[in-house]
Design an enzyme around this catalytic site. Structure first.
Site, mmCIF file in Angstrom:
data_model
loop_
_atom_site.group_PDB
_atom_site.id
_atom_site.type_symbol
_atom_site.label_atom_id
_atom_site.label_comp_id
_atom_site.label_asym_id
_atom_site.label_seq_id
_atom_site.Cartn_x
_atom_site.Cartn_y
_atom_site.Cartn_z
ATOM 1 N N GLU A 2 -9.612 -10.643 -7.416
ATOM 2 C CA GLU A 2 -8.384 -9.462 -6.719
ATOM 3 C C GLU A 2 -7.127 -9.773 -8.194
ATOM 4 O O GLU A 2 -7.097 -8.776 -8.977
ATOM 5 C CB GLU A 2 -8.192 -9.707 -5.474
ATOM 6 C CG GLU A 2 -9.031 -8.978 -4.044
ATOM 7 C CD GLU A 2 -8.052 -9.255 -3.116
ATOM 8 O OE1 GLU A 2 -8.828 -9.390 -2.282
ATOM 9 O OE2 GLU A 2 -7.090 -10.187 -3.178
ATOM 10 N N HIS B 13 -1.143 -5.953 1.762
ATOM 11 C CA HIS B 13 -2.780 -6.493 2.005
ATOM 12 C C HIS B 13 -2.435 -7.741 0.467
ATOM 13 O O HIS B 13 -1.519 -8.130 -0.238
ATOM 14 C CB HIS B 13 -3.458 -5.752 0.565
ATOM 15 C CG HIS B 13 -4.595 -6.471 -0.329
ATOM 16 N ND1 HIS B 13 -5.548 -6.635 0.525
ATOM 17 C CD2 HIS B 13 -5.164 -7.497 -1.464
ATOM 18 C CE1 HIS B 13 -6.659 -7.673 0.401
ATOM 19 N NE2 HIS B 13 -6.125 -7.657 -0.442
ATOM 20 N N THR C 227 -4.405 -8.571 10.557
ATOM 21 C CA THR C 227 -4.128 -7.450 10.028
ATOM 22 C C THR C 227 -3.463 -6.050 11.151
ATOM 23 O O THR C 227 -3.615 -5.177 10.594
ATOM 24 C CB THR C 227 -6.165 -7.348 9.912
ATOM 25 O OG1 THR C 227 -6.890 -8.290 8.954
ATOM 26 C CG2 THR C 227 -6.336 -5.706 9.333
ATOM 27 N N LYS D 299 0.906 -1.350 -0.323
ATOM 28 C CA LYS D 299 -0.193 0.463 -0.353
ATOM 29 C C LYS D 299 0.804 1.193 -0.064
ATOM 30 O O LYS D 299 1.931 1.568 -0.258
ATOM 31 C CB LYS D 299 -1.010 0.054 1.234
ATOM 32 C CG LYS D 299 -1.771 -1.377 1.352
ATOM 33 C CD LYS D 299 -3.092 -1.029 3.056
ATOM 34 C CE LYS D 299 -2.952 -2.202 3.492
ATOM 35 N NZ LYS D 299 -4.008 -2.987 4.116
ATOM 36 N N ASN E 189 -1.189 -0.402 7.309
ATOM 37 C CA ASN E 189 -0.581 -2.000 7.889
ATOM 38 C C ASN E 189 0.415 -2.555 6.592
ATOM 39 O O ASN E 189 0.534 -3.094 6.586
ATOM 40 C CB ASN E 189 -1.664 -2.665 8.550
ATOM 41 C CG ASN E 189 -2.620 -2.876 7.836
ATOM 42 O OD1 ASN E 189 -2.687 -2.755 6.605
ATOM 43 N ND2 ASN E 189 -3.642 -4.219 7.963
ATOM 44 N N TYR F 187 -12.238 -3.142 -2.222
ATOM 45 C CA TYR F 187 -12.498 -3.298 -0.783
ATOM 46 C C TYR F 187 -13.966 -3.062 -0.647
ATOM 47 O O TYR F 187 -14.804 -3.036 0.399
ATOM 48 C CB TYR F 187 -11.888 -2.196 0.182
ATOM 49 C CG TYR F 187 -10.897 -2.421 0.509
ATOM 50 C CD1 TYR F 187 -10.004 -3.394 1.243
ATOM 51 C CD2 TYR F 187 -9.300 -1.091 0.292
ATOM 52 C CE1 TYR F 187 -8.660 -3.697 1.676
ATOM 53 C CE2 TYR F 187 -8.092 -1.094 0.977
ATOM 54 C CZ TYR F 187 -8.135 -1.668 1.456
ATOM 55 O OH TYR F 187 -6.650 -2.509 1.889
ATOM 56 N N ARG G 167 -0.295 -14.986 3.859
ATOM 57 C CA ARG G 167 -1.365 -14.193 5.231
ATOM 58 C C ARG G 167 -0.661 -14.746 6.066
ATOM 59 O O ARG G 167 -0.411 -13.881 6.777
ATOM 60 C CB ARG G 167 -2.759 -15.104 5.027
ATOM 61 C CG ARG G 167 -3.877 -14.297 4.441
ATOM 62 C CD ARG G 167 -4.413 -13.422 3.929
ATOM 63 N NE ARG G 167 -5.316 -13.220 5.425
ATOM 64 C CZ ARG G 167 -5.589 -11.990 5.071
ATOM 65 N NH1 ARG G 167 -5.960 -10.929 4.373
ATOM 66 N NH2 ARG G 167 -6.360 -11.944 6.814
HETATM 67 P P1 DAT Z 1 -6.782 -7.653 5.627
HETATM 68 O O1 DAT Z 1 -5.994 -6.777 5.574
HETATM 69 O O2 DAT Z 1 -5.616 -8.625 7.423
HETATM 70 O O3 DAT Z 1 -7.420 -8.924 4.687
HETATM 71 P P2 DAT Z 1 -9.084 -6.812 6.492
HETATM 72 O O4 DAT Z 1 -9.699 -7.041 5.024
HETATM 73 O O5 DAT Z 1 -10.206 -6.611 7.082
HETATM 74 O O6 DAT Z 1 -7.877 -7.189 6.669
HETATM 75 O O7 DAT Z 1 -9.373 -4.998 6.081
HETATM 76 C C1 DAT Z 1 -8.895 -4.236 5.462
HETATM 77 C C2 DAT Z 1 -7.779 -3.400 5.568
HETATM 78 O O8 DAT Z 1 -8.866 -2.616 6.302
HETATM 79 C C3 DAT Z 1 -7.271 -3.298 6.875
HETATM 80 O O9 DAT Z 1 -5.443 -4.509 6.184
HETATM 81 C C4 DAT Z 1 -6.614 -2.333 6.692
HETATM 82 C C5 DAT Z 1 -7.732 -1.640 7.347
HETATM 83 N N1 DAT Z 1 -8.579 -1.842 8.454
HETATM 84 C C6 DAT Z 1 -9.298 -3.241 9.373
HETATM 85 N N2 DAT Z 1 -9.726 -3.039 10.239
HETATM 86 C C7 DAT Z 1 -9.657 -2.013 10.246
HETATM 87 C C8 DAT Z 1 -10.231 -1.278 11.621
HETATM 88 N N3 DAT Z 1 -11.208 -1.750 12.589
HETATM 89 N N4 DAT Z 1 -10.076 0.304 11.407
HETATM 90 C C9 DAT Z 1 -9.321 0.890 10.419
HETATM 91 N N5 DAT Z 1 -8.913 -0.001 9.595
HETATM 92 C C10 DAT Z 1 -9.521 -0.895 9.055
HETATM 93 MG MG MG Z 2 -8.796 -8.566 3.626
#
Ligand code: DAT
Ligand code: MG
Length: 151
Positions: free
Chosen positions: A128, A117, A93, A11, A114, A51, A87
């Site tokens: 994706e 992705h 996450t 990212k 973070n 997303y 992963r």
């Molecule tokens: P991942 O990236 O581990 O697959 P995800 O698909 O649940 O996680 O969410 C996508 C992204 O959204 C994640 O990398 C960061 C952001 N995100 C997730 N939960 C969040 C939260 N509680 N507050 C802020 N950003 C969040």
């Molecule tokens: Mg995800």
């Protein structure tokens, strides 16, 4: 080996912090094969497509703004178990909960930044990869190392 492919993206925070080579190196040294790579600034509507599963979450708008705020390094990696193990390499996450040794644990601090992705399953990986890459942008080749990685 039953090969699979996953979509991995660094990212804008990871790109701006100069972490491309560090992250690519971890996937490469593991033995996964890079079959697609490009750097793009995704438009906001594209980020929203990427997303779409999270559209009802309170952080969705900020997340999409952030993803489209700068360059993203989009990649496709191939290998046995690469979706699930990718992963693992990435970590949880929230970097605060990520296992030490994982990318997010070692290189990031907060969930909103973070840095990376990774697709979370076979279907999302397919979707994706299709969203981010044209078929002709993906390369089929045999790596010389393959017989040493898989035996
Ligand atoms: P991942 O990236 O581990 O697959 P995800 O698909 O649940 O996680 O969410 C996508 C992204 O959204 C994640 O990398 C960061 C952001 N995100 C997730 N939960 C969040 C939260 N509680 N507050 C802020 N950003 C969040
Ligand atoms: Mg995800």
């Amino acid at each position: 080996a039953q090969m699979e492919r996953t979509f991995i993206a660094i990212k804008p925070d990871g790109v701006q912090r100069g972490l491309i080579s560090e992250i690519v190196s971890r996937f490469e040294r593991k033995g996964f094969k890079l079959v697609g790579i490009k750097i793009i600034v995704p438009p906001k509507d594209f980020a929203q497509k990427h997303y779409h599963d999270l559209k009802d979450r309170p952080f969705f708008n900020g997340l999409c703004n952030f993803l489209s705020s700068g360059p993203v390094l989009a990649m496709v990696w191939e290998g046995e178990g690469v979706i699930r193990y990718g992963r693992k390499l990435i970590g949880s996450t929230d970097p605060q909960n990520s296992e030490p040794g994982s990318i997010r644990a070692d290189l990031a601090v907060v969930v909103g930044r973070n840095i990376i992705h990774g697709s979370d399953g076979l279907e999302t990986a397919k979707d994706e990869i299709k969203l981010w890459f044209k078929p002709e942008e993906l390369v089929n080749y045999t790596s010389n190392a393959e017989k040493w990685i898989y035996g």
